[in-house]
Motif scaffolding. Structure first.
Motif, PDB file in Angstrom:
ATOM      1  N   GLN A  29       0.837  -1.203   0.000  1.00  0.00           N
ATOM      2  CA  GLN A  29       0.000   0.000   0.000  1.00  0.00           C
ATOM      3  C   GLN A  29       0.872   1.253   0.000  1.00  0.00           C
ATOM      4  N   GLN A  30       1.954   1.233   0.784  1.00  0.00           N
ATOM      5  CA  GLN A  30       2.859   2.380   0.806  1.00  0.00           C
ATOM      6  C   GLN A  30       3.518   2.572  -0.556  1.00  0.00           C
ATOM      7  N   GLU A  31       3.924   1.464  -1.165  1.00  0.00           N
ATOM      8  CA  GLU A  31       4.544   1.539  -2.491  1.00  0.00           C
ATOM      9  C   GLU A  31       3.541   2.059  -3.522  1.00  0.00           C
ATOM     10  N   ALA A  32       2.305   1.587  -3.434  1.00  0.00           N
ATOM     11  CA  ALA A  32       1.265   2.059  -4.354  1.00  0.00           C
ATOM     12  C   ALA A  32       1.024   3.554  -4.162  1.00  0.00           C
ATOM     13  N   GLN A  33       0.999   4.007  -2.919  1.00  0.00           N
ATOM     14  CA  GLN A  33       0.804   5.439  -2.654  1.00  0.00           C
ATOM     15  C   GLN A  33       1.990   6.243  -3.183  1.00  0.00           C
ATOM     16  N   ARG A  34       3.191   5.705  -3.007  1.00  0.00           N
ATOM     17  CA  ARG A  34       4.383   6.385  -3.515  1.00  0.00           C
ATOM     18  C   ARG A  34       4.326   6.491  -5.035  1.00  0.00           C
ATOM     19  N   ILE A  35       3.897   5.409  -5.697  1.00  0.00           N
ATOM     20  CA  ILE A  35       3.784   5.408  -7.155  1.00  0.00           C
ATOM     21  C   ILE A  35       2.739   6.422  -7.608  1.00  0.00           C
ATOM     22  N   VAL A  36       1.603   6.459  -6.908  1.00  0.00           N
ATOM     23  CA  VAL A  36       0.551   7.428  -7.250  1.00  0.00           C
ATOM     24  C   VAL A  36       1.070   8.849  -7.085  1.00  0.00           C
ATOM     25  N   ASN A  37       1.758   9.119  -5.972  1.00  0.00           N
ATOM     26  CA  ASN A  37       2.311  10.462  -5.741  1.00  0.00           C
ATOM     27  C   ASN A  37       3.328  10.824  -6.819  1.00  0.00           C
ATOM     28  N   SER A  38       4.186   9.860  -7.148  1.00  0.00           N
ATOM     29  CA  SER A  38       5.191  10.093  -8.185  1.00  0.00           C
ATOM     30  C   SER A  38       4.525  10.360  -9.527  1.00  0.00           C
ATOM     31  N   ALA A  39       3.495   9.595  -9.838  1.00  0.00           N
ATOM     32  CA  ALA A  39       2.777   9.789 -11.099  1.00  0.00           C
ATOM     33  C   ALA A  39       2.108  11.154 -11.136  1.00  0.00           C
ATOM     34  N   GLN A  40       1.547  11.587 -10.010  1.00  0.00           N
ATOM     35  CA  GLN A  40       0.922  12.912  -9.955  1.00  0.00           C
ATOM     36  C   GLN A  40       1.966  14.007 -10.146  1.00  0.00           C
ATOM     37  N   GLU A  41       3.136  13.830  -9.506  1.00  0.00           N
ATOM     38  CA  GLU A  41       4.201  14.818  -9.666  1.00  0.00           C
ATOM     39  C   GLU A  41       4.670  14.872 -11.119  1.00  0.00           C
ATOM     40  N   LYS A  42       4.849  13.696 -11.731  1.00  0.00           N
ATOM     41  CA  LYS A  42       5.288  13.651 -13.130  1.00  0.00           C
ATOM     42  C   LYS A  42       4.229  14.252 -14.047  1.00  0.00           C
TER      43      LYS A  42
END
Length: 186
Positions: free
Chosen positions: A97-110
């Motif tokens: 879940q933490q990794e998924a949240q990190r990926i979502v945050n990274s995708a939003q930043e990108k």
């Protein structure tokens, strides 16, 4: 269990035959003749059953107890393994879940960075298009002005030729010569 079952069957059969004999004699009653009632046989049989059956029954109960204890221990070990597996799975779920949240945050930043870059590039492209359009408009205007100048010059020359063909008066010629000399001298 086989020996114990045989002993119990024999004891039950002896009791049954006693009751049948008492009923055949005309009713329910006690027969006190020890030899006829096989009371001695019954006492011997019960003694043998007690002596041998106790060991058999004890062994059976001990085996059953050990089987139950091993089943309980096995169940407890499986329970502890299941708890351990559950804890591990919960930790892995939390990490996922933490990794998924990190990926979502990274995708939003990108996505935000890409949006900003696209908007900046669009701004540059618009400015280039405006500059190109302004340059094209200026070039078109300059070409139109040059064309108009050529037409004005051509018309002026035609008019001048027509006036020259009519002739210039002496006063006009003198004035024209003086002006030309003045312009050359200046």
């Amino acid at each position: 269990m086989g020996n114990m079952g045989n002993f119990l069957f024999l004891a039950a059969e002896a009791v049954h035959s006693e009751m049948a004999e008492g009923a055949a004699e005309g009713g329910f009653g006690l027969n006190l003749d020890i030899l006829e009632t096989n009371l001695i046989n019954l006492v011997i049989l019960i003694g043998i059953l007690f002596y041998f059956g106790r060991n058999v029954l004890t062994n059976i109960l001990n085996e059953r107890r050990s089987t139950i204890e091993s089943a309980i221990q096995d169940a407890e070990s499986r329970l502890s393994e299941a708890k351990s597996s559950l804890t591990t799975a919960e930790e892995q779920l939390k990490q996922a879940q933490q990794e998924a949240q990190r990926i979502v945050n990274s995708a939003q930043e990108k996505a935000e960075a890409a949006k900003t870059a696209i908007l900046a590039q669009a701004e540059v492209d618009v400015q280039k298009l405006q500059a190109t359009a302004a340059a094209d408009l200026n070039a078109e205007r300059d070409r139109a002005i040059a064309q108009l100048k050529q037409q004005v010059v051509a018309l002026a020359l035609k008019k001048a030729e027509s006036r020259l063909g009519e002739g210039i008066s002496d006063d006009a010629q003198q004035t024209l010569i003086e002006r030309s000399i003045a312009q050359l001298g200046a």
